[in-house]
Design a protein around this motif. Sequence first.
Motif, PDB file in Angstrom:
ATOM      1  N   LEU A  76       0.867  -1.179   0.000  1.00 50.78           N
ATOM      2  CA  LEU A  76       0.000   0.000   0.000  1.00 50.78           C
ATOM      3  C   LEU A  76       0.899   1.223   0.000  1.00 50.78           C
ATOM      4  O   LEU A  76       1.501   1.561   1.006  1.00 50.78           O
ATOM      5  N   SER A  77       0.984   1.883  -1.141  1.00 54.29           N
ATOM      6  CA  SER A  77       2.090   2.816  -1.318  1.00 54.29           C
ATOM      7  C   SER A  77       1.685   4.280  -1.412  1.00 54.29           C
ATOM      8  O   SER A  77       2.517   5.110  -1.745  1.00 54.29           O
ATOM      9  N   ALA A  78       0.417   4.591  -1.140  1.00 55.94           N
ATOM     10  CA  ALA A  78       0.082   6.015  -1.098  1.00 55.94           C
ATOM     11  C   ALA A  78       0.699   6.568   0.186  1.00 55.94           C
ATOM     12  O   ALA A  78       0.824   5.858   1.166  1.00 55.94           O
ATOM     13  N   ASP A  79       1.097   7.821   0.143  1.00 56.15           N
ATOM     14  CA  ASP A  79       1.807   8.375   1.295  1.00 56.15           C
ATOM     15  C   ASP A  79       0.845   8.686   2.432  1.00 56.15           C
ATOM     16  O   ASP A  79      -0.015   9.564   2.308  1.00 56.15           O
ATOM     17  N   THR A 134      -2.792  13.879   2.264  1.00 50.71           N
ATOM     18  CA  THR A 134      -4.195  13.567   1.995  1.00 50.71           C
ATOM     19  C   THR A 134      -4.319  12.891   0.629  1.00 50.71           C
ATOM     20  O   THR A 134      -3.359  12.854  -0.146  1.00 50.71           O
ATOM     21  N   GLY A 135      -5.504  12.369   0.356  1.00 49.43           N
ATOM     22  CA  GLY A 135      -5.748  11.743  -0.932  1.00 49.43           C
ATOM     23  C   GLY A 135      -5.516  12.722  -2.071  1.00 49.43           C
ATOM     24  O   GLY A 135      -4.845  12.409  -3.062  1.00 49.43           O
ATOM     25  N   TYR A 136      -6.052  13.911  -1.898  1.00 51.50           N
ATOM     26  CA  TYR A 136      -5.876  14.943  -2.926  1.00 51.50           C
ATOM     27  C   TYR A 136      -4.402  15.252  -3.136  1.00 51.50           C
ATOM     28  O   TYR A 136      -3.927  15.346  -4.263  1.00 51.50           O
ATOM     29  N   GLU A 137      -3.662  15.381  -2.025  1.00 55.54           N
ATOM     30  CA  GLU A 137      -2.231  15.712  -2.146  1.00 55.54           C
ATOM     31  C   GLU A 137      -1.444  14.610  -2.843  1.00 55.54           C
ATOM     32  O   GLU A 137      -0.539  14.886  -3.635  1.00 55.54           O
ATOM     33  N   ASN A 138      -1.794  13.365  -2.548  1.00 53.79           N
ATOM     34  CA  ASN A 138      -1.121  12.272  -3.245  1.00 53.79           C
ATOM     35  C   ASN A 138      -1.326  12.384  -4.756  1.00 53.79           C
ATOM     36  O   ASN A 138      -0.403  12.184  -5.537  1.00 53.79           O
ATOM     37  N   LEU A 139      -2.554  12.710  -5.148  1.00 59.18           N
ATOM     38  CA  LEU A 139      -2.831  12.849  -6.576  1.00 59.18           C
ATOM     39  C   LEU A 139      -2.099  14.053  -7.156  1.00 59.18           C
ATOM     40  O   LEU A 139      -1.551  14.008  -8.259  1.00 59.18           O
ATOM     41  N   LEU A 140      -2.084  15.143  -6.384  1.00 67.42           N
ATOM     42  CA  LEU A 140      -1.410  16.355  -6.857  1.00 67.42           C
ATOM     43  C   LEU A 140       0.082  16.096  -7.048  1.00 67.42           C
ATOM     44  O   LEU A 140       0.683  16.539  -8.034  1.00 67.42           O
ATOM     45  N   LEU A 141       0.659  15.361  -6.113  1.00 66.58           N
ATOM     46  CA  LEU A 141       2.086  15.019  -6.229  1.00 66.58           C
ATOM     47  C   LEU A 141       2.345  14.280  -7.544  1.00 66.58           C
ATOM     48  O   LEU A 141       3.228  14.639  -8.314  1.00 66.58           O
ATOM     49  N   SER A 142       1.524  13.257  -7.804  1.00 65.67           N
ATOM     50  CA  SER A 142       1.702  12.516  -9.051  1.00 65.67           C
ATOM     51  C   SER A 142       1.499  13.418 -10.255  1.00 65.67           C
ATOM     52  O   SER A 142       2.261  13.366 -11.221  1.00 65.67           O
ATOM     53  N   ALA A 143       0.474  14.262 -10.203  1.00 63.81           N
ATOM     54  CA  ALA A 143       0.177  15.134 -11.338  1.00 63.81           C
ATOM     55  C   ALA A 143       1.373  16.024 -11.646  1.00 63.81           C
ATOM     56  O   ALA A 143       1.741  16.224 -12.810  1.00 63.81           O
ATOM     57  N   LYS A 144       2.001  16.541 -10.609  1.00 59.66           N
ATOM     58  CA  LYS A 144       3.156  17.416 -10.843  1.00 59.66           C
ATOM     59  C   LYS A 144       4.346  16.631 -11.366  1.00 59.66           C
ATOM     60  O   LYS A 144       5.034  17.074 -12.281  1.00 59.66           O
ATOM     61  N   LEU A 145       4.579  15.465 -10.784  1.00 57.71           N
ATOM     62  CA  LEU A 145       5.742  14.690 -11.221  1.00 57.71           C
ATOM     63  C   LEU A 145       5.554  14.162 -12.644  1.00 57.71           C
ATOM     64  O   LEU A 145       6.511  13.954 -13.371  1.00 57.71           O
ATOM     65  N   TYR A 146       4.294  13.953 -13.050  1.00 57.46           N
ATOM     66  CA  TYR A 146       4.050  13.505 -14.417  1.00 57.46           C
ATOM     67  C   TYR A 146       3.856  14.674 -15.389  1.00 57.46           C
ATOM     68  O   TYR A 146       3.451  14.499 -16.521  1.00 57.46           O
ATOM     69  N   GLU A 147       4.131  15.853 -14.885  1.00 57.00           N
ATOM     70  CA  GLU A 147       4.129  17.054 -15.737  1.00 57.00           C
ATOM     71  C   GLU A 147       2.785  17.302 -16.412  1.00 57.00           C
ATOM     72  O   GLU A 147       2.730  17.729 -17.564  1.00 57.00           O
ATOM     73  N   ARG A 202      -6.145   1.488  -2.064  1.00 51.62           N
ATOM     74  CA  ARG A 202      -5.895   0.811  -3.338  1.00 51.62           C
ATOM     75  C   ARG A 202      -6.522   1.565  -4.498  1.00 51.62           C
ATOM     76  O   ARG A 202      -5.925   1.740  -5.545  1.00 51.62           O
ATOM     77  N   ARG A 203      -7.752   2.012  -4.293  1.00 47.05           N
ATOM     78  CA  ARG A 203      -8.442   2.743  -5.358  1.00 47.05           C
ATOM     79  C   ARG A 203      -7.702   4.037  -5.674  1.00 47.05           C
ATOM     80  O   ARG A 203      -7.503   4.404  -6.829  1.00 47.05           O
ATOM     81  N   LEU A 204      -7.258   4.709  -4.622  1.00 45.54           N
ATOM     82  CA  LEU A 204      -6.535   5.954  -4.841  1.00 45.54           C
ATOM     83  C   LEU A 204      -5.259   5.701  -5.638  1.00 45.54           C
ATOM     84  O   LEU A 204      -4.910   6.450  -6.548  1.00 45.54           O
ATOM     85  N   GLU A 205      -4.587   4.617  -5.291  1.00 42.65           N
ATOM     86  CA  GLU A 205      -3.322   4.324  -5.960  1.00 42.65           C
ATOM     87  C   GLU A 205      -3.513   4.041  -7.440  1.00 42.65           C
ATOM     88  O   GLU A 205      -2.713   4.467  -8.271  1.00 42.65           O
ATOM     89  N   ILE A 206      -4.577   3.326  -7.742  1.00 43.03           N
ATOM     90  CA  ILE A 206      -4.828   3.057  -9.153  1.00 43.03           C
ATOM     91  C   ILE A 206      -5.128   4.372  -9.860  1.00 43.03           C
ATOM     92  O   ILE A 206      -4.658   4.625 -10.968  1.00 43.03           O
ATOM     93  N   GLY A 207      -5.875   5.238  -9.183  1.00 44.46           N
ATOM     94  CA  GLY A 207      -6.132   6.565  -9.739  1.00 44.46           C
ATOM     95  C   GLY A 207      -4.840   7.328  -9.995  1.00 44.46           C
ATOM     96  O   GLY A 207      -4.664   7.948 -11.050  1.00 44.46           O
ATOM     97  N   GLN A 208      -3.935   7.250  -9.016  1.00 41.21           N
ATOM     98  CA  GLN A 208      -2.648   7.934  -9.148  1.00 41.21           C
ATOM     99  C   GLN A 208      -1.865   7.438 -10.357  1.00 41.21           C
ATOM    100  O   GLN A 208      -1.220   8.212 -11.051  1.00 41.21           O
ATOM    101  N   ALA A 209      -1.935   6.119 -10.564  1.00 39.70           N
ATOM    102  CA  ALA A 209      -1.116   5.529 -11.618  1.00 39.70           C
ATOM    103  C   ALA A 209      -1.667   5.801 -13.020  1.00 39.70           C
ATOM    104  O   ALA A 209      -0.967   5.643 -14.001  1.00 39.70           O
ATOM    105  N   MET A 210      -2.941   6.194 -13.113  1.00 39.92           N
ATOM    106  CA  MET A 210      -3.513   6.397 -14.452  1.00 39.92           C
ATOM    107  C   MET A 210      -3.738   7.864 -14.766  1.00 39.92           C
ATOM    108  O   MET A 210      -4.232   8.213 -15.832  1.00 39.92           O
ATOM    109  N   LEU A 211      -3.325   8.705 -13.833  1.00 38.19           N
ATOM    110  CA  LEU A 211      -3.520  10.146 -13.956  1.00 38.19           C
ATOM    111  C   LEU A 211      -2.994  10.695 -15.285  1.00 38.19           C
ATOM    112  O   LEU A 211      -3.596  11.565 -15.896  1.00 38.19           O
ATOM    113  N   HIS A 212      -1.874  10.183 -15.730  1.00 37.92           N
ATOM    114  CA  HIS A 212      -1.208  10.734 -16.909  1.00 37.92           C
ATOM    115  C   HIS A 212      -1.492   9.909 -18.167  1.00 37.92           C
ATOM    116  O   HIS A 212      -0.727   9.976 -19.121  1.00 37.92           O
ATOM    117  N   HIS A 213      -2.575   9.139 -18.149  1.00 37.24           N
ATOM    118  CA  HIS A 213      -2.950   8.307 -19.293  1.00 37.24           C
ATOM    119  C   HIS A 213      -1.787   7.474 -19.817  1.00 37.24           C
ATOM    120  O   HIS A 213      -1.356   7.639 -20.962  1.00 37.24           O
TER     121      HIS A 213
END
Lengths: 335, 256
Positions: free
Chosen positions: A86-89, A93-106, A142-153
């Motif tokens: 389980l690798s979300a930080d 928060t959930g939003y911040e985890n997604l934001l982190l990924s969004a920024k790192l994926y440019e 788990r759901r959040l993580e899958i969301g994180q991983a598909m953020l950048h298509h």
Amino acid sequence: MNAIDVQHLSKIYRGDIKAISDLSFTVGAGSVFGFLGPNGAGKSTAIKILVTLMNPTAGDARIFDIDVSQKPKEIRRIIGYVPQELSADGSLTGYENLLLSAKLYEIPPKEREQRIADILEMMELASRADSLIDTYSGGMVRRLEIGQAMLHHPRVLFLDEPTIGLDPAGRALVWRQIRKLNHDEGMTIFLTTHYMEEAEALCTQIGIIDRGQLSAVGSPTQLKETIGVGTIRIVLSSSQFSQSTLLDMITSIPGASALFQDPQILEIKVPNPAEHITEILQLIKTNGISVNDLELRGPTLEDVFLKYTGSHLEVAGPKEWKSIKQRRRSVRRAS
Amino acid sequence: MTLWQSIKKTSTIFEFEVRKLRHDPFEVFVRLIQPTLWLVIFGTVFTRYRVIDTGNISYLAFLTPGVMAQSLMFTAIFYGIAITWDKDSGILAKLMVTPTGRGSIVLGKGMSAGVRGLLQAVVIILLALALGVSFVFSPLNILLVIFVIVLAATCFACLSIVFASLLRRRERFMGVIQLITMPLFFASNALYPVSVMPVPLQYVTLVNPLYYVVDCLRSLLITNDLSNIPLHLGILLVFTILFVFAGMYGLKRLMQ
Ligand SMILES: Nc1ncnc2c1ncn2[C@@H]1O[C@H](COP(=O)(O)OP(=O)(O)OP(=O)(O)O)[C@@H](O)[C@H]1O
Ligand SMILES: [Mg+2]
């Protein structure tokens, strides 16, 4: 074109631990490919090599014709990855985890918020977006993580045990999202699992992996056709008879095996069960017992697995899940 | 990857490390207790009995930059433990499969240790003021102090990441770090001038990053003698760059 092309891949860990040996397989673009195998089979090792976390000891792997160990930077732009843990930080928060990924994926700032909102909606997490991950249930993480991983298509999404420990509803949701990604975006999905039902429900292609080796690859139907063995499950009216005599009689049918799951429940595996059913019922009758219930089914992936690896898949239950969560909790507490 | 992207990624990693601190500031507060004790108890007692000759400045004034450097080192040097936790929980793996350079990950995380160092510094300065220490408050000096603190914290945090990746297991890591912090601390000018040390030990201080940190802070905050600053800051920068590169290698090694 193949999304993934793996040739003679091997990994030997320090201490001479052979995790995978000579794996070769291809995954067609747009398919859902699953590695099915028990604990320690080498599933995670294979995935870690494919997502550029680790170099193989020998062999090579390509994703959309880009070599994984030679051009890891290019690979990282076209893949998404959900690790087995389980690798979300937990301290974001959930939003911040997604934001982190969004920024790192440019993802451009203009699209970020909308994309994050869509993902939260899709994964049914919008109401908990601003809670710390530490307060999420395992399924929510788990759901959040899958969301994180598909953020950048990504073009290929790697999921290491995507539904480990989820309850039936959570699992159904994740399955639905995986199918949707695959169908709507044409995303190639590579997943690992040790759940038969999951492999069967999701995968267009399954690779049976055990002790680092791939013993069969095919669609669920193809794999089951290679078996030709079905199962007959019979509930007997009493247990007042000699089990061994009955077993001997039944296993004299060519290709048949049988065992008592319970003094009154007999499970028989036999090629073409429908042909042999009358004969078997006759045998039971000659032992002076009658039949209370009877179930007949064709080959399952379990049978496939048994045939190719000679062993049963361990059934992972809620216990395993608990230990993962506990480990995580204690890690958090200590930090 | 362009330089601009690398800078942006580094600041993203940094930003989210700081967000984590903000969500759970407990640790930051706890980390303020130790320097307070050093100053208030050790500092005032040693000043009163004039145990150590510090020339024309009071011992308390001499000690203040030393306590600042010491507390930032003791905080930053344990940063590696967070990396091993991130490794075990898969957080690090997920970070490393994004298009983010290893350098950005190490540097961003390392720099976040500087934020704790700065918070500690503010509290230590306020406390020292209350105890009667006077500081050089010129804008240039203050800017340089901030730079030195962030640089020093980055330096020790990256060193810690290197140790974490070499030792892997937390127990071993804790043991080794505890083993090295004391010599680093005592073979430095944090508590007493280098001139009072035995000569062999004086040479050891030359390869001790903490020595340069204390010296820079003391020059900038107390004595205002800036002649050594360019050289000592340069040496500190070299140490930091070295440890960032070693940390990058360490991250890769940690995943194997
Ligand atoms: N970092 C490591 N160092 C040494 N050996 C390892 C390491 N990681 C995995 N192994 C070994 O490699 C083999 C394959 O492990 P891997 O994690 O790939 O299996 P898996 O199929 O993912 O199992 P699980 O279902 O338990 O996740 C195992 O024997 C394991 O002990
Ligand atoms: Mg695994």
